[in-house]
Design an enzyme around this catalytic site. Structure first.
Site, PDB file in Angstrom:
ATOM      1  N   ASP A 141     -58.395  51.394   6.514  1.00  0.00           N
ATOM      2  CA  ASP A 141     -57.124  51.000   7.133  1.00  0.00           C
ATOM      3  C   ASP A 141     -57.103  49.540   7.583  1.00  0.00           C
ATOM      4  O   ASP A 141     -56.043  48.988   7.834  1.00  0.00           O
ATOM      5  CB  ASP A 141     -56.831  51.890   8.355  1.00  0.00           C
ATOM      6  CG  ASP A 141     -56.805  53.364   7.998  1.00  0.00           C
ATOM      7  OD1 ASP A 141     -56.634  53.682   6.800  1.00  0.00           O
ATOM      8  OD2 ASP A 141     -56.958  54.200   8.910  1.00  0.00           O
ATOM      9  N   ARG A 176     -36.174  55.099 -13.445  1.00  0.00           N
ATOM     10  CA  ARG A 176     -36.306  55.872 -12.205  1.00  0.00           C
ATOM     11  C   ARG A 176     -36.709  54.999 -11.028  1.00  0.00           C
ATOM     12  O   ARG A 176     -37.213  53.891 -11.197  1.00  0.00           O
ATOM     13  CB  ARG A 176     -37.388  56.947 -12.360  1.00  0.00           C
ATOM     14  CG  ARG A 176     -36.939  58.160 -13.114  1.00  0.00           C
ATOM     15  CD  ARG A 176     -38.098  59.111 -13.299  1.00  0.00           C
ATOM     16  NE  ARG A 176     -37.664  60.340 -13.945  1.00  0.00           N
ATOM     17  CZ  ARG A 176     -38.480  61.199 -14.547  1.00  0.00           C
ATOM     18  NH1 ARG A 176     -39.774  60.947 -14.596  1.00  0.00           N
ATOM     19  NH2 ARG A 176     -38.016  62.297 -15.087  1.00  0.00           N
ATOM     20  N   GLY A 184     -53.354  54.414   5.713  1.00  0.00           N
ATOM     21  CA  GLY A 184     -53.391  53.293   6.647  1.00  0.00           C
ATOM     22  C   GLY A 184     -53.177  53.689   8.095  1.00  0.00           C
ATOM     23  O   GLY A 184     -53.218  52.845   8.978  1.00  0.00           O
ATOM     24  N   GLN A 285     -57.322  56.631  -2.828  1.00  0.00           N
ATOM     25  CA  GLN A 285     -57.546  55.295  -2.243  1.00  0.00           C
ATOM     26  C   GLN A 285     -58.924  55.168  -1.596  1.00  0.00           C
ATOM     27  O   GLN A 285     -59.405  54.067  -1.330  1.00  0.00           O
ATOM     28  CB  GLN A 285     -56.485  55.009  -1.174  1.00  0.00           C
ATOM     29  CG  GLN A 285     -55.076  54.908  -1.734  1.00  0.00           C
ATOM     30  CD  GLN A 285     -54.011  55.160  -0.678  1.00  0.00           C
ATOM     31  OE1 GLN A 285     -53.502  54.238  -0.095  1.00  0.00           O
ATOM     32  NE2 GLN A 285     -53.672  56.416  -0.439  1.00  0.00           N
TER      33      GLN A 285
HETATM   34  O1  F6P Z   1     -58.588  56.360   8.585  1.00  0.00           O
HETATM   35  C1  F6P Z   1     -58.790  56.457   7.227  1.00  0.00           C
HETATM   36  C2  F6P Z   1     -57.864  57.446   6.620  1.00  0.00           C
HETATM   37  O2  F6P Z   1     -58.115  57.428   5.233  1.00  0.00           O
HETATM   38  C3  F6P Z   1     -56.385  57.225   6.938  1.00  0.00           C
HETATM   39  O3  F6P Z   1     -55.825  56.189   6.175  1.00  0.00           O
HETATM   40  C4  F6P Z   1     -55.836  58.601   6.668  1.00  0.00           C
HETATM   41  O4  F6P Z   1     -54.696  58.863   7.444  1.00  0.00           O
HETATM   42  C5  F6P Z   1     -56.945  59.506   7.102  1.00  0.00           C
HETATM   43  O5  F6P Z   1     -58.138  58.757   7.065  1.00  0.00           O
HETATM   44  C6  F6P Z   1     -57.098  60.740   6.254  1.00  0.00           C
HETATM   45  O6  F6P Z   1     -58.084  61.524   6.799  1.00  0.00           O
HETATM   46  P1  F6P Z   1     -58.632  62.875   6.155  1.00  0.00           P
HETATM   47  O7  F6P Z   1     -59.700  62.473   5.168  1.00  0.00           O
HETATM   48  O8  F6P Z   1     -59.173  63.613   7.315  1.00  0.00           O
HETATM   49  O9  F6P Z   1     -57.493  63.560   5.483  1.00  0.00           O
END
Ligand code: F6P
Length: 365
Positions: A141, A176, A184, A285
């Site tokens: 993030d 589209r 993030g 990501q």
């Molecule tokens: O903080 C990193 C992050 O990838 C965030 O961007 C996202 O909201 C969260 O972790 C997702 O977490 P989890 O792997 O618990 O679904």
């Protein structure tokens, strides 16, 4: 000398690079490194159930190129911090005591905690009971005020940019609109950089309040100009009418954000009449091999952590400042969230090249 290392919280491209960097620098000093499995849970090892292994330059050879983490990680578990009296984080006393016992039993003179703000806060709790902790900040993030960039961030941006290129060709074929949701949490960095790199028409981030009618205005304009495909990038933490969209209720730890792309895609299709699809990039990501910048930053973080241990700088975390590895107290590092400044030069320049942020300030057409 024996030292330990663990990574906690969500995984992040570059974790293995940190491990390899730390192991290399430790081995150069003749130190032995123990890697704990599954985040802080590894500290709950017992002689009957050891949850660690020795890490050597040989068994960590070239892991810097690998995604994920060879040690595993946990972001919910026995160490999940809960707010206690006065908002102070609390971990059960028996969990703290068991962790201390493990560190003493294994004769560790230091423990490197690689993690985001939550994990660093846990590290600080362990420090408060006398454990020699050194931190390494981690999150895709990029929202930690302590450091210019966290490893993993640029890999995530690169994934977003690559995927926007792909989505653009199919959107163009079908005339589209695509609404693409990116990670993030409460920071819009991934959407901002990924969106600019991938040529988004609209970028919606938590830090800039947007209005549906402003997005529609931009979409209608592009349609009138004859643009076939329209790409909207939205942060999972962007708010609708001041409210976050979440996938579940708060249980242990943090809520899971998500759902805004689906919501917007239905709304925008209804209002504009343009066929619209949404795509949630999600954990793509976070997966896969780190890009070179994150590998380099990762190994530098690992090596710097070893230097901090050598200097006895416990309770400090490594940080990147103007391309130098520096350090600062963990408490200070987790104090401020690093958010996008809606009036920054970067945002202004994005507007200058025609990107709308869904607010009412102008962008060039
Ligand atoms: O903080 C990193 C992050 O990838 C965030 O961007 C996202 O909201 C969260 O972790 C997702 O977490 P989890 O792997 O618990 O679904």
């Amino acid at each position: 000398m024996n030292i330990g290392i663990l990574n906690a919280g969500g995984d992040c491209p570059g974790l293995n690079a940190v491990i390899e960097g730390a192991v290399g620098a430790a081995s150069a000093r003749g130190w032995k490194v123990i890697g704990f499995y599954d985040g802080f849970e590894g500290l709950l090892s017992t002689p009957d159930n050891e949850r660690w292994r020795e890490l050597t330059p040989e068994n960590c050879h070239n892991i810097r190129s690998m995604g994920g983490t060879i040690l595993g990680t946990v972001n919910k578990g026995n160490f999940t911090v809960k707010s206690g009296v006065g908002g102070r984080m609390q971990i059960a006393d028996e969990v703290l005591a068991a962790s201390k016992a493990t560190v003493e039993r294994l004769g560790l003179k230091a423990l490197i905690v690689v993690g985001g703000d939550g994990s660093q806060t846990i590290g600080n709790e362990l420090r408060a009971i006398g454990l020699p902790i050194v931190g390494v900040p981690k999150t895709i993030d990029n929202d930690l005020g302590a450091t210019d960039y966290t490893f993993g961030f640029w890999t995530a941006v690169s994934v977003v940019s690559d995927n926007l290129d792909r989505l653009r060709t199919t959107a163009d074929s079908h005339k589209r609109m695509m609404v693409v949701e990116v990670m993030g949490r409460h920071a819009g960095w991934i959407a901002l950089y990924g969106g600019i790199a991938g040529g988004a028409d609209v970028i919606l981030i938590p830090e800039i309040e947007f209005k549906l009618e402003e997005i529609v205005k931009k979409v209608e304009l592009l349609k009138a100009l004859g643009q076939r495909e329209i790409i909207i990038v939205v942060s999972e933490g962007a708010k609708i009418g001041g409210k976050l969209l979440t996938l579940d209720e708060e249980t242990k730890g943090e809520v899971r954000l998500g759902g805004i792309a689906s919501f917007l895609s239905t709304k925008l299709e209804t209002i504009t009449g343009i066929e619209t699809r949404y795509c949630v990039l999600g954990h793509i990501q976070r997966g896969g091999s780190p890009i070179p910048f994150d590998r380099v930053l990762g190994v530098r973080c690992g090596a710097k952590a070893i230097e901090l241990i050598e200097q006895g700088k416990f309770g400090e975390t490594v940080a990147l400042h103007r391309n130098d590895m520096v350090s600062m107290p963990i408490e200070e590092a987790v104090r401020t969230l690093h958010l996008v400044d809606g009036e920054s030069q970067l945002v202004e320049q994005a507007k200058e090249i025609g990107i709308s942020f869904g607010d009412s300030t102008t962008y060039r057409i």
